[in-house]
Write an enzyme that holds these catalytic residues in place. Structure first.
Site, PDB file in Angstrom:
ATOM      1  N   GLU A 173      -5.083  -8.737   0.234  1.00 28.03           N
ATOM      2  CA  GLU A 173      -5.579  -8.485   1.330  1.00 28.03           C
ATOM      3  C   GLU A 173      -7.038  -8.159   1.057  1.00 28.03           C
ATOM      4  O   GLU A 173      -7.253  -7.254  -0.005  1.00 28.03           O
ATOM      5  CB  GLU A 173      -5.170  -7.276   1.993  1.00 28.03           C
ATOM      6  CG  GLU A 173      -3.557  -7.291   2.686  1.00 28.03           C
ATOM      7  CD  GLU A 173      -3.256  -6.158   3.338  1.00 28.03           C
ATOM      8  OE1 GLU A 173      -4.185  -5.659   3.953  1.00 28.03           O
ATOM      9  OE2 GLU A 173      -2.015  -5.985   3.550  1.00 28.03           O
ATOM     10  N   GLU A 205       0.927  -1.416  -0.105  1.00 28.96           N
ATOM     11  CA  GLU A 205       0.037   0.114   0.066  1.00 28.96           C
ATOM     12  C   GLU A 205       0.842   1.181  -0.056  1.00 28.96           C
ATOM     13  O   GLU A 205       0.666   2.405   0.770  1.00 28.96           O
ATOM     14  CB  GLU A 205      -1.035  -0.284   1.123  1.00 28.96           C
ATOM     15  CG  GLU A 205      -1.944  -1.149   1.300  1.00 28.96           C
ATOM     16  CD  GLU A 205      -2.883  -0.996   2.435  1.00 28.96           C
ATOM     17  OE1 GLU A 205      -2.986  -0.129   3.070  1.00 28.96           O
ATOM     18  OE2 GLU A 205      -3.870  -1.982   2.214  1.00 28.96           O
TER      19      GLU A 205
HETATM   20  O1  AHR Z   1      -4.655  -5.951   7.312  1.00 30.89           O
HETATM   21  C1  AHR Z   1      -4.584  -4.858   8.192  1.00 30.89           C
HETATM   22  C2  AHR Z   1      -4.128  -3.630   7.559  1.00 30.89           C
HETATM   23  O2  AHR Z   1      -4.935  -3.319   6.479  1.00 30.89           O
HETATM   24  C3  AHR Z   1      -2.696  -4.215   6.719  1.00 30.89           C
HETATM   25  O3  AHR Z   1      -1.408  -3.781   7.672  1.00 30.89           O
HETATM   26  C4  AHR Z   1      -2.504  -2.869   5.851  1.00 30.89           C
HETATM   27  O4  AHR Z   1      -1.697  -3.236   4.433  1.00 30.89           O
HETATM   28  C5  AHR Z   1      -3.862  -2.536   5.427  1.00 30.89           C
HETATM   29  O5  AHR Z   1      -4.325  -1.396   5.336  1.00 30.89           O
END
Ligand code: AHR
Length: 509
Positions: free
Chosen positions: A293, A169
């Protein structure tokens, strides 16, 4: 009666869509997976009960160590003798960054649950050389410093870590690092990839993407020859939209994936004219999306950010709907549920035992059943629409279909309508050539004959129905009570009743 037809095969499903993620965040790893002081831990400090639950979910790939913690993670803090490891303040998620579960423990854990390790390197406060050294520590086979360091720690054989994320990110300005400036991300990502691929040219890289054209286009223009995957992260939430809130997020995800797919299709499948002076080969084959994610995360601005999320039965229907989307989207080469234990997780580990939250049930069901070849599914009659109020309109039925390698055909149907059962009639449609695999697209496409299609997908085969239901949309599980029930029945003919608020799996063997 709602008529559905199962159509043409559309490619082999990459099992990596069932991946998961663990991060040094609250009690996901330390106090969840790894807890040497717990009476439930084995001799390596791993919680035996949690290990068994991870084996049940069986992620084929596991991402580590972050996430945002990547910004401050120096891998050499967490290798070798425990007493020499370096403990730091966890700048991102609070408390301390415990180094006792480091690279070797992670890879060992992956091997025990049957997952391929996937490592995210520190682009924010780390260097390209440090990332290259991490690759050498993991994968080196020669008489070199970092390969020998691994051997000296008791790991003679290389870890063979194949998947490497180049940052996380990085477009997010509040996170540590300066790579939200896209030109800096491009400059540094190239340098990281050089160091890492020169160390091991067989690794596969994942570069950072998002939902902004002004990020994605320049990043891909510059880095498409050297990346195998393009990352995208998605979190849905209720967002004051009530029961159907997360389904608005699901709709957004579907739209974004369509945009990313279209963007990736503008890059050539094979890279030509790649300078031999890079001394490593370009990617081979298409760049695929890594949804590395995804989950429901109802953010709360307190010290845990809402990360210790309790999931209800509605959330399990959302999870199954996302799995249907992943199964129907050939461009997705990997997806990682975020996360795995305690933190926005399917598994909760308490001090004296662990249990599955609702979202674990569809994950486990799909992981076992929904593999093999993707089959298109189309609605031959109207898919009922629910008024999701602030979330907008939500289609009641959400579907995907596969043919397992042994010929078994499976149709997964999520009924997101909590008030109505629906009868579906399933037919085989040899004429429906659905290249995208998207049920919506399939319904719109002009039918054309496909002579290679096997017209006997399920005619004459015995049908079985497995149904997961929750006791109520807002029902939650606990250690002493599972709110999810699973029933089995044989199917007579191809007309099937799909209960309200259920996840149904129809199997023809
Ligand atoms: O999964 C929690 C957080 O969400 C992670 O650390 C980040 O990559 C995302 O914003």
């Amino acid at each position: 009666m709602i008529e559905l037809s199962i159509g043409t095969p559309n490619g082999v499903i990459d099992q990596n869509i069932y991946g998961q993620f663990i991060e040094h965040i609250l009690t996901c790893i330390n106090g969840g997976i790894y807890d040497p002081c717990s009476p439930l831990a084995d001799e390596t400090g791993i919680r035996a009960d949690v290990l068994e639950k991870m084996k049940e979910l069986a992620p084929p790939v596991l991402r580590f160590p972050g996430g945002t913690i990547m910004c401050q993670y120096h891998w050499e803090d967490a290798i070798g003798p425990m007493e020499k490891r370096i403990r730091r303040k966890n700048l991102i998620w609070g408390s301390e960054l415990d180094p006792s579960f480091g690279t070797a423990e992670f890879v060992t854990f992956c091997r025990r649950i049957g997952a391929e390790p996937m490592i995210c390197v520190n682009m924010a406060s780390g260097t390209a050389e440090e990332a290259g050294n991490w690759v050498e520590y993991c994968n080196g086979t020669r008489n070199t410093y970092y390969a020998n360091l691994r051997r000296s720690h008791g790991y003679e054989e290389p870890f063979q870590v194949k998947y490497w994320c180049i940052g996380n990110e990085s477009y997010a300005e509040p996170d540590i690092g300066i790579h939200h400036d896209v030109s800096l991300y491009i400059r540094d990502a190239m340098e990281f990839i050089k160091f890492m691929k020169l160390t091991d040219k067989t690794i596969q890289t994942v570069i950072v993407g998002c939902d902004r054209e002004d990020w994605n286009r320049p990043v891909l223009d510059a880095l498409h020859p050297v990346t195998d995957y393009f990352s995208y992260h998605h979190y849905s939430g209720e967002g004051n939209m009530g029961l159907y809130g997360p389904f608005a997020g699901e709709r957004n995800l579907k739209e974004t994936l369509a945009r990313l797919t279209a963007l990736l299709q503008t890059y050539p499948e094979q890279v030509t004219d790649f300078s031999p002076w890079y001394r490593f080969p370009p990617r081979s084959g298409k760049i695929r999306i890594a949804l590395d994610e995804w989950n429901i995360w109802n953010f709360v601005p307190d010290e845990t950010y809402g990360l210790l999320q309790t999931y209800n039965w509605r959330d399990a229907l959302w999870t199954a709907s996302i799995l249907n989307l992943l199964l129907s989207t050939p461009e997705i080469g990997m997806a990682n549920l975020a996360q795995s234990v305690n933190v926005i997780a399917p598994i909760v580990a308490e001090t004296d035992g662990s249990w599955f939250q609702t979202i674990a049930f569809p994950l486990r069901l799909y992981r076992t059943a929904m593999t093999g070849t993707r089959l298109s599914v189309s609605f031959r009659s109207q898919n009922p629409v629910i008024d999701g109020k602030a979330a907008g309109q939500v289609e009641a039925l959400n579907v995907s279909a596969v043919q397992n390698p042994d010929g078994t055909v499976r149709l997964a149907v999520v009924n997101r309508d909590f008030d109505h059962d629906y009868e579906i009639a399933v037919t085989e449609d040899a004429r429906n050539q659905n290249q995208s695999g998207d049920p919506d697209t399939a319904a719109k496409q002009t039918a054309s004959p496909d002579c290679s299609f096997n017209p006997n997908l399920f005619q004459g085969k015995t049908g079985e129905l497995t149904v997961l239901t929750g006791s109520a949309p807002d029902a939650v599980c606990s250690r002493n009570h599972s709110c999810v029930s699973e029933t089995h029945a044989l199917i007579d003919g191809n007309t099937i009743r799909i209960p309200a608020g259920s996840i149904s799996l129809i199997t023809w063997r």
